[in-house]
Design an enzyme around this catalytic site. Structure first.
Site, PDB file in Angstrom:
ATOM      1  N   THR A 262       1.833  -6.714  -6.693  1.00  8.49           N
ATOM      2  CA  THR A 262       1.910  -8.056  -5.850  1.00  8.49           C
ATOM      3  C   THR A 262       3.080  -8.111  -4.841  1.00  8.49           C
ATOM      4  O   THR A 262       4.013  -7.244  -4.954  1.00  8.49           O
ATOM      5  CB  THR A 262       2.434  -9.075  -7.108  1.00  8.49           C
ATOM      6  OG1 THR A 262       2.728 -10.362  -6.413  1.00  8.49           O
ATOM      7  CG2 THR A 262       3.672  -8.571  -7.873  1.00  8.49           C
ATOM      8  N   ASP A 263       2.873  -9.020  -3.839  1.00  2.00           N
ATOM      9  CA  ASP A 263       3.951  -9.247  -2.945  1.00  2.00           C
ATOM     10  C   ASP A 263       5.186  -9.651  -3.396  1.00  2.00           C
ATOM     11  O   ASP A 263       6.138  -9.702  -2.946  1.00  2.00           O
ATOM     12  CB  ASP A 263       3.321 -10.025  -1.550  1.00  2.00           C
ATOM     13  CG  ASP A 263       3.138 -11.274  -2.132  1.00  2.00           C
ATOM     14  OD1 ASP A 263       2.884 -11.714  -3.290  1.00  2.00           O
ATOM     15  OD2 ASP A 263       2.578 -12.279  -1.039  1.00  2.00           O
ATOM     16  N   GLU A 264       5.114 -10.274  -4.636  1.00  5.15           N
ATOM     17  CA  GLU A 264       6.100 -10.993  -5.362  1.00  5.15           C
ATOM     18  C   GLU A 264       7.357  -9.805  -5.523  1.00  5.15           C
ATOM     19  O   GLU A 264       8.771 -10.301  -5.579  1.00  5.15           O
ATOM     20  CB  GLU A 264       6.033 -11.822  -6.552  1.00  5.15           C
ATOM     21  CG  GLU A 264       4.602 -12.864  -6.218  1.00  5.15           C
ATOM     22  CD  GLU A 264       4.667 -13.999  -7.144  1.00  5.15           C
ATOM     23  OE1 GLU A 264       5.615 -14.052  -7.928  1.00  5.15           O
ATOM     24  OE2 GLU A 264       3.485 -14.452  -7.255  1.00  5.15           O
TER      25      GLU A 264
ATOM     26  N   TYR B 108       8.580 -12.255 -14.307  1.00  6.46           N
ATOM     27  CA  TYR B 108       7.183 -11.675 -13.645  1.00  6.46           C
ATOM     28  C   TYR B 108       7.225 -10.685 -12.647  1.00  6.46           C
ATOM     29  O   TYR B 108       6.934  -9.520 -12.571  1.00  6.46           O
ATOM     30  CB  TYR B 108       6.173 -12.912 -13.188  1.00  6.46           C
ATOM     31  CG  TYR B 108       4.840 -12.369 -12.331  1.00  6.46           C
ATOM     32  CD1 TYR B 108       4.001 -11.398 -12.968  1.00  6.46           C
ATOM     33  CD2 TYR B 108       4.789 -12.282 -10.976  1.00  6.46           C
ATOM     34  CE1 TYR B 108       2.802 -10.924 -12.487  1.00  6.46           C
ATOM     35  CE2 TYR B 108       3.587 -11.984 -10.229  1.00  6.46           C
ATOM     36  CZ  TYR B 108       2.790 -11.151 -10.978  1.00  6.46           C
ATOM     37  OH  TYR B 108       1.411 -10.700 -10.287  1.00  6.46           O
TER      38      TYR B 108
ATOM     39  N   LYS C 185       6.718  -6.460 -12.581  1.00  3.98           N
ATOM     40  CA  LYS C 185       5.957  -5.645 -11.663  1.00  3.98           C
ATOM     41  C   LYS C 185       6.646  -4.818 -10.992  1.00  3.98           C
ATOM     42  O   LYS C 185       6.053  -3.656 -10.720  1.00  3.98           O
ATOM     43  CB  LYS C 185       5.135  -6.730 -10.755  1.00  3.98           C
ATOM     44  CG  LYS C 185       3.985  -7.840 -11.562  1.00  3.98           C
ATOM     45  CD  LYS C 185       2.988  -6.740 -12.130  1.00  3.98           C
ATOM     46  CE  LYS C 185       1.869  -6.108 -11.028  1.00  3.98           C
ATOM     47  NZ  LYS C 185       0.681  -5.821 -11.648  1.00  3.98           N
TER      48      LYS C 185
HETATM   49  P1  NAD Z   1      -5.203 -12.590 -15.086  1.00  3.58           P
HETATM   50  O1  NAD Z   1      -3.907 -12.942 -15.793  1.00  3.58           O
HETATM   51  O2  NAD Z   1      -5.934 -13.318 -14.698  1.00  3.58           O
HETATM   52  O3  NAD Z   1      -5.837 -11.262 -15.771  1.00  3.58           O
HETATM   53  C1  NAD Z   1      -5.157 -10.120 -16.465  1.00  3.58           C
HETATM   54  C2  NAD Z   1      -5.917  -9.716 -17.319  1.00  3.58           C
HETATM   55  O4  NAD Z   1      -5.379  -8.509 -18.146  1.00  3.58           O
HETATM   56  C3  NAD Z   1      -6.764 -10.471 -18.452  1.00  3.58           C
HETATM   57  O5  NAD Z   1      -7.916 -10.245 -18.655  1.00  3.58           O
HETATM   58  C4  NAD Z   1      -6.006 -10.138 -19.723  1.00  3.58           C
HETATM   59  O6  NAD Z   1      -6.594 -10.025 -20.989  1.00  3.58           O
HETATM   60  C5  NAD Z   1      -5.774  -8.515 -19.416  1.00  3.58           C
HETATM   61  N1  NAD Z   1      -4.356  -8.093 -20.308  1.00  3.58           N
HETATM   62  C6  NAD Z   1      -3.338  -8.631 -20.289  1.00  3.58           C
HETATM   63  N2  NAD Z   1      -2.332  -7.927 -20.927  1.00  3.58           N
HETATM   64  C7  NAD Z   1      -2.934  -6.961 -21.519  1.00  3.58           C
HETATM   65  C8  NAD Z   1      -2.800  -5.890 -22.530  1.00  3.58           C
HETATM   66  N3  NAD Z   1      -1.465  -5.691 -22.867  1.00  3.58           N
HETATM   67  N4  NAD Z   1      -3.601  -4.794 -22.411  1.00  3.58           N
HETATM   68  C9  NAD Z   1      -4.953  -5.034 -21.967  1.00  3.58           C
HETATM   69  N5  NAD Z   1      -5.292  -6.105 -21.113  1.00  3.58           N
HETATM   70  C10 NAD Z   1      -4.400  -7.036 -21.032  1.00  3.58           C
HETATM   71  O7  NAD Z   1      -4.354 -11.815 -13.682  1.00  3.58           O
HETATM   72  P2  NAD Z   1      -5.024 -11.620 -12.250  1.00  3.58           P
HETATM   73  O8  NAD Z   1      -4.391 -12.752 -11.473  1.00  3.58           O
HETATM   74  O9  NAD Z   1      -6.364 -11.257 -12.256  1.00  3.58           O
HETATM   75  O10 NAD Z   1      -4.166 -10.668 -11.652  1.00  3.58           O
HETATM   76  C11 NAD Z   1      -4.797  -9.141 -11.905  1.00  3.58           C
HETATM   77  C12 NAD Z   1      -3.644  -8.113 -11.630  1.00  3.58           C
HETATM   78  O11 NAD Z   1      -3.350  -8.369 -10.103  1.00  3.58           O
HETATM   79  C13 NAD Z   1      -2.126  -8.306 -12.096  1.00  3.58           C
HETATM   80  O12 NAD Z   1      -1.602  -6.874 -12.243  1.00  3.58           O
HETATM   81  C14 NAD Z   1      -1.199  -8.973 -11.054  1.00  3.58           C
HETATM   82  O13 NAD Z   1      -0.019  -8.698 -11.102  1.00  3.58           O
HETATM   83  C15 NAD Z   1      -2.070  -8.661  -9.739  1.00  3.58           C
HETATM   84  N6  NAD Z   1      -1.847  -9.552  -8.627  1.00  3.58           N
HETATM   85  C16 NAD Z   1      -2.336 -10.868  -8.756  1.00  3.58           C
HETATM   86  C17 NAD Z   1      -2.422 -11.922  -7.714  1.00  3.58           C
HETATM   87  C18 NAD Z   1      -2.630 -13.416  -8.083  1.00  3.58           C
HETATM   88  O14 NAD Z   1      -2.801 -14.026  -6.881  1.00  3.58           O
HETATM   89  N7  NAD Z   1      -3.484 -13.587  -8.987  1.00  3.58           N
HETATM   90  C19 NAD Z   1      -1.854 -11.388  -6.381  1.00  3.58           C
HETATM   91  C20 NAD Z   1      -1.272  -9.867  -6.348  1.00  3.58           C
HETATM   92  C21 NAD Z   1      -1.500  -9.023  -7.323  1.00  3.58           C
HETATM   93  P1  TYD Z   2       1.085 -20.264  -8.653  1.00  7.65           P
HETATM   94  O1  TYD Z   2      -0.392 -20.406  -8.398  1.00  7.65           O
HETATM   95  O2  TYD Z   2       1.652 -20.153  -9.721  1.00  7.65           O
HETATM   96  O3  TYD Z   2       1.657 -18.651  -7.860  1.00  7.65           O
HETATM   97  P2  TYD Z   2       2.920 -17.988  -7.598  1.00  7.65           P
HETATM   98  O4  TYD Z   2       3.839 -18.670  -8.257  1.00  7.65           O
HETATM   99  O5  TYD Z   2       2.538 -16.354  -8.182  1.00  7.65           O
HETATM  100  O6  TYD Z   2       2.776 -17.786  -6.173  1.00  7.65           O
HETATM  101  O7  TYD Z   2       1.757 -20.959  -7.439  1.00  7.65           O
HETATM  102  C1  TYD Z   2       1.755 -21.092  -6.246  1.00  7.65           C
HETATM  103  C2  TYD Z   2       2.907 -22.176  -5.774  1.00  7.65           C
HETATM  104  O8  TYD Z   2       2.741 -23.348  -6.235  1.00  7.65           O
HETATM  105  C3  TYD Z   2       4.228 -21.856  -6.028  1.00  7.65           C
HETATM  106  O9  TYD Z   2       5.053 -21.903  -5.002  1.00  7.65           O
HETATM  107  C4  TYD Z   2       4.626 -22.630  -7.239  1.00  7.65           C
HETATM  108  C5  TYD Z   2       3.879 -23.789  -6.926  1.00  7.65           C
HETATM  109  N1  TYD Z   2       3.221 -24.593  -7.915  1.00  7.65           N
HETATM  110  C6  TYD Z   2       3.356 -26.202  -8.069  1.00  7.65           C
HETATM  111  O10 TYD Z   2       4.103 -26.626  -7.292  1.00  7.65           O
HETATM  112  N2  TYD Z   2       2.920 -26.690  -9.057  1.00  7.65           N
HETATM  113  C7  TYD Z   2       2.206 -26.013 -10.099  1.00  7.65           C
HETATM  114  O11 TYD Z   2       1.940 -26.818 -11.297  1.00  7.65           O
HETATM  115  C8  TYD Z   2       2.221 -24.930 -10.167  1.00  7.65           C
HETATM  116  C9  TYD Z   2       1.276 -24.156 -11.299  1.00  7.65           C
HETATM  117  C10 TYD Z   2       2.621 -23.987  -9.158  1.00  7.65           C
END
Ligand code: NAD
Ligand code: TYD
Length: 354
Positions: A135-137, A160, A164
């Protein structure tokens, strides 16, 4: 990787991004064998994959990536050639209340996978690849200007992002210490169908629909760079096949939105799609206490991925949000299932306690 008859573990394939990636690989690469390794936490849902579940090149393994013996067995049983690692705890708010689970899954789970890959591929590294999705975070928070590049120093602020960042360091340590063939990507916020309704966009669409308050953290001025999930999956595909071994690529939408502006857009689109009077849900906006350690701004410089591999996002934001709102409004049953616990019963009935 050159195309062949690869066996690829995709971890976290039942989650939001993982399910889009599994679908893409199962459909586009019938010669690949795709093993979805997922423990099905609250965020993992096999209902995200019903359309590919019976494909001959798709296999689901229910398992925890922290269970080293199980991960070793999956490598051996399936003779795994490559890993695309997405499984993680992914929600910042949950990491604030339960940081231990984040360290366990995101750090120890990644370490288990890395070590199993190193053992199994020992001496045959050139044919293999460990792709770590991050992630970019990890880069921390930007002020009003500037962008994250691949060289931005790590500065995570939430449990988080710290977990990561740690997992990214382990991946590079395995590259440098054991010559494990790795590639990494760091992506901005994703949106689209099948996202668990705890993240901003699906949560707010659902709340607007049901007339529930929209909890805006702090003053709503935080900025995120949003990318349609299928464009992330396409970037992973490109980096998996063409990315330089050992390298890192930033992926982003070049699409920054202040939270409050995005929330107003969601209100406008959701009310319109529901046939309601314009702006009638504005009153649901409810400013609440800020998230602890809330990063002000994320913005990705994706020029390396664009110039080196020719990637560009296909979906413009306005169209992507229209499509996303429509999907959540039309998939009430999916929302009900993933939030009600009925899915757990369904799983037990379908698969037993495996
Ligand atoms: P998500 O929370 O929707 O899905 C996570 C999946 O991992 C689920 O299916 C869960 O069951 C599985 N999982 C969790 N713990 C596990 C374990 N111990 N063993 C096996 N499986 C397990 O997450 P997402 O949003 O799809 O993100 C996927 C990846 O992409 C993550 O690594 C996240 O850090 C990265 N990412 C997400 C975003 C975003 O905006 N969602 C952006 C950048 C990077
Ligand atoms: P989120 O979807 O949790 O992603 P991330 O924190 O990983 O960027 O949140 C996106 C943005 O929205 C973040 O600045 C937090 C804000 N946010 C709210 O203001 N209210 C909410 O209920 C949630 C879930 C997020």
């Amino acid at each position: 990787m050159n195309r062949g008859k690869y066996t690829i573990i995709i971890t976290g394939g039942a989650g939001f991004i993982g399910s889009h990636l599994v679908r893409r690989f199962v459909r586009m690469y019938p010669d690949y064998r795709i093993i979805n390794l997922d423990s099905l936490t609250y965020a993992g849902n096999l209902a995200n994959l019903t359309d590919v579940a019976s494909a001959p090149n798709y296999h689901f393994v229910k398992g925890n990536i922290c269970d080293f013996a199980l991960v070793q067995k999956v490598f051996a049983d399936f003779k795994v050639d490559a890993v695309i690692h997405l499984a993680a705890e992914s929600h910042v708010d949950r990491s604030i209340t339960d940081p231990f689970t984040f360290a366990q899954t995101n750090v120890m789970g990644t370490l288990c996978l890395l070590h199993a890959a190193k053992e199994f591929w020992n001496g045959r590294e050139e044919d293999h690849l460990f792709y770590h999705v991050s992630t970019d975070e990890v880069y921390g928070s930007l002020a009003d200007s500037g962008f994250f590049t691949e060289n931005t120093p790590y500065d995570p602020h939430s449990p988080y992002s710290a977990s990561k960042a740690s997992s990214d360091h382990f991946v590079r340590a395995y590259r440098d210490t054991y010559a494990l063939p790795v590639v990494l990507s760091n992506c901005s916020n994703n949106y689209g169908p099948f996202q668990f309704p705890e993240k901003l966009i699906p949560l707010f669409i659902n709340n607007i629909k049901h007339g529930k308050p929209l909890p805006v953290y702090g003053n709503g001025q935080n900025v995120r760079d949003w990318l349609y999930v299928e464009d992330h999956a396409q970037a992973i595909d490109l980096i998996f096949h063409k990315g330089k071994r050992g390298d890192t690529y930033n992926i982003g939408g070049c699409n920054e939105w202040k939270n409050i502006d995005l929330i107003r857009l969601l209100i406008e689109i959701t009310d319109r799609q529901l046939g309601r009077e314009a702006g009638c849900s504005e009153g649901l906006i409810s400013y609440v206490a800020d998230r602890a350690g809330h990063d002000l701004r994320y913005a990705i410089d994706a020029s390396k991925l664009k110039s080196a591999l020719g990637w560009k996002p296909s979906c413009c934001f306005e169209e992507g949000v229209e499509r996303t709102v429509r999907w959540y409004l039309e998939n009430e049953e999916w929302l009900r299932q993933v939030t009600s616990g009925a899915y757990q019963e369904y799983y037990m009935k379908m698969y037993g306690d495996k």
